[in-house]
Write an enzyme that holds these catalytic residues in place. Structure first.
Site, short mmCIF file in Angstrom:
data_model
loop_
_atom_site.label_atom_id
_atom_site.label_comp_id
_atom_site.label_asym_id
_atom_site.label_seq_id
_atom_site.Cartn_x
_atom_site.Cartn_y
_atom_site.Cartn_z
N LYS A 184 31.58 45.83 41.30
CA LYS A 184 33.28 45.39 41.51
C LYS A 184 33.80 46.33 40.68
O LYS A 184 33.30 46.95 39.42
CB LYS A 184 33.25 44.13 40.68
N SER A 190 38.10 36.32 42.54
CA SER A 190 38.55 37.72 42.42
C SER A 190 37.43 38.60 43.04
O SER A 190 37.51 39.95 43.50
CB SER A 190 39.01 38.21 41.13
N SER A 215 35.44 33.70 39.57
CA SER A 215 35.50 34.79 40.37
C SER A 215 34.22 35.42 41.02
O SER A 215 34.24 36.01 41.76
CB SER A 215 36.27 35.91 39.76
#
Ligand code: GLN
Length: 489
Positions: free
Chosen positions: A79, A154, A178
């Site tokens: 990420k 997210s 997330s």
């Protein structure tokens, strides 16, 4: 051979037996990326060249007859809020568009010791604020199961890449859901470890008392192994736990006999999504058949969790994001004087949602409102934590939905932030209480979108969470097939 569709543990065995090479595997995943990325757009930065170099290094080792680590030579991605030395780490924000970290996050250092193949950096909501990846400053990511739908967020890039086969494994971060919610939306496995289990050093801070890094994988076995790699005390993160890290993979037994499972009555309310309820209740029934002792429990302060989270997370975010002032960190937009420079920098380089959080956070922290909002939220956070402490006196794990609905259409909630916040009802309590939780597939909606089951554990008891998840996973076949993206490999 569709190598991209296999979990890391199978690929690891194949590498050891020399049935495949890491170069072959990496090229297969890169070819899949070529075919899916224009539809899914999971990546912000691709690092193909160094990926192939890493694959070649693994193959040389294997040729010399040396053994390899579990993730060695296996392609995955990270990420884009986790610092990678020499590779851009943007947080999907214009503020950090050109930020190249001079150091690796601790989790990346741990990973590097395994010598995996790193394919690149994954898309996300800007600064991890959001639940759909539509808040990325660069582009949205789409759900591989239906590209009209969001992948969740997210860590939408992390879940979408693993679901699409453009990464075998990924790292995500979870402040209020997330990792778990995108895993649920994309039909993969995502785990938020106990707060403190994994070092946050090198994770760009959103809300420091809630943030945790965790694995996104194709199955529970890989989640256990990836957690093993990244977990452990770190002197660079004073909140990281000094407790010993158990053997997570060793804890994976197909056995829940006598395991006490709590079902919180507050999580199953009138008006909840019927398909989500049916799938999760189906999973609970399965646990009973497998010999678990299922009992209803109560978490009476659940209804306050969203309000508490949306005060504490923005308050911490407002503070953490103060550093982006056009001087110390991030981008700068010039102005006639320092005030204009800072104003322009922050106005132009932060997106709408980030600004909304900064406003809410600073409001909650301001002198006149601190007691009424921030301090009150901290007190209710404690009550929520006590609900769980009490429940865990009589049960070993708690099961719940991960998200109130399956993945929804792109754009469906962008005009209604409150509606979007309410989506986090099942995930934020764990962050507020610091507990570990996993999401894994437990069904499909009528339109064949994945539905996730959440299993919540006692602090530092990821092992039991993983065992329960593994046992359930072995009993069903949801999302074993890759999402059909209409492309061949
Ligand atoms: N959806 C939540 C939020 O917008 C959670 C985000 C996260 O876990 N990073 O804050």
């Amino acid at each position: 051979m569709k190598l991209y569709a296999k979990p890391a543990h199978e690929l690891h065995e194949m590498l050891l037996k020399k049935e495949i090479s890491s170069t072959e595997l990496t090229k297969d995943v890169l070819a899949r990326m070529d075919e899916t990325e224009d539809k899914v757009r999971a990546y912000i930065t691709e690092t193909r060249e160094t990926a192939l170099q890493a694959a070649a290094a693994t193959d040389e080792k294997l040729a010399r007859g040396e053994t390899i680590a579990y993730f060695e030579g296996i392609p995955g991605a990270i990420k884009d809020n986790i610092c990678t030395k020499g590779v851009k780490t943007t947080c999907a924000s214009k503020m950090l568009e050109n930020f190249v970290p001079p150091y690796d996050a601790t989790v990346v250092e741990h990973l590097a010791a395994e010598r995996p193949v790193i394919l690149g950096k994954l898309n996300m909501d800007e600064f991890a604020m959001g639940g759909s990846t539509e808040n990325s400053a660069f582009h949205e990511t789409r759900n591989p199961w239906n590209t009209d739908c969001v992948p969740g967020g997210s860590s939408g890039g992390s879940a979408a890449a693993v679901a699409a086969g453009s990464a075998i494994w990924a790292l995500g971060s979870d402040t209020g859901g997330s990792i778990r919610q995108p895993a649920s939306f994309c039909g993969v496995v995502g785990m938020k470890p106990t707060y403190g289990r994994v070092s946050r050093y090198g994770l760009v801070a959103f809300a420091s008392s809630l943030d945790q890094i965790g694995p996104v994988t194709r199955d529970v076995t890989d989640a256990a192994h990836l957690l093993q790699v990244i977990a452990g005390h770190d002197e660079y993160d004073s909140t990281s736990s000094a407790s010993e890290v158990p053997d997570f993979a060793g804890a994976l037994r197909e056995d829940v006999k006598g395991l006490k499972i709590g079902v919180p009555k507050e999580f199953f309310v009138k008006g909840m999504d019927a398909e989500v309820e049916a799938s999760v209740r189906g999973a609970i029934k399965k646990f009973e058949e497998l010999g678990a002792d299922v009992q209803e429990i109560s978490l009476p302060h659940t209804e306050y969790a969203i309000s508490v989270y949306y005060l504490i997370a923005p308050a911490e975010a407002a503070t953490n994001l103060e550093r982006y002032d056009g001087v110390s960190y991030g981008a700068r937009v010039d102005g006639a004087d320092v005030v204009e420079m800072m104003t322009k920098t922050r106005s132009e380089k932060f997106g709408e949602e980030v600004k909304r959080r900064i406003l809410i956070g600073n409001y909650a922290l301001s002198a006149g409102y601190y007691d009424a909002y921030y301090l009150k939220a901290l007190k209710v956070r404690r009550l929520i934590k006590e609900d769980y402490d009490k429940a865990f006196q009589s049960v070993d794990v708690i099961v719940a939905p991960t998200a109130p609905t399956p993945a929804y259409k792109i754009g469906a909630m962008t005009n209604d932030p409150l509606k979007m916040y309410l989506q986090d009802v099942y995930t934020v309590p764990l962050n507020l209480a610091g507990l570990p939780g996993i999401s894994l597939p437990c069904g499909y909606s009528g339109s064949k979108m994945p539905i996730g089951l959440q299993i919540i554990g006692k602090p530092l008891d990821e092992a039991t969470v993983l065992r329960a998840a593994y046992t359930y996973e072995q009993s069903q076949t949801f999302c074993r097939e890759m999402a059909d993206l209409g492309v061949k490999a």
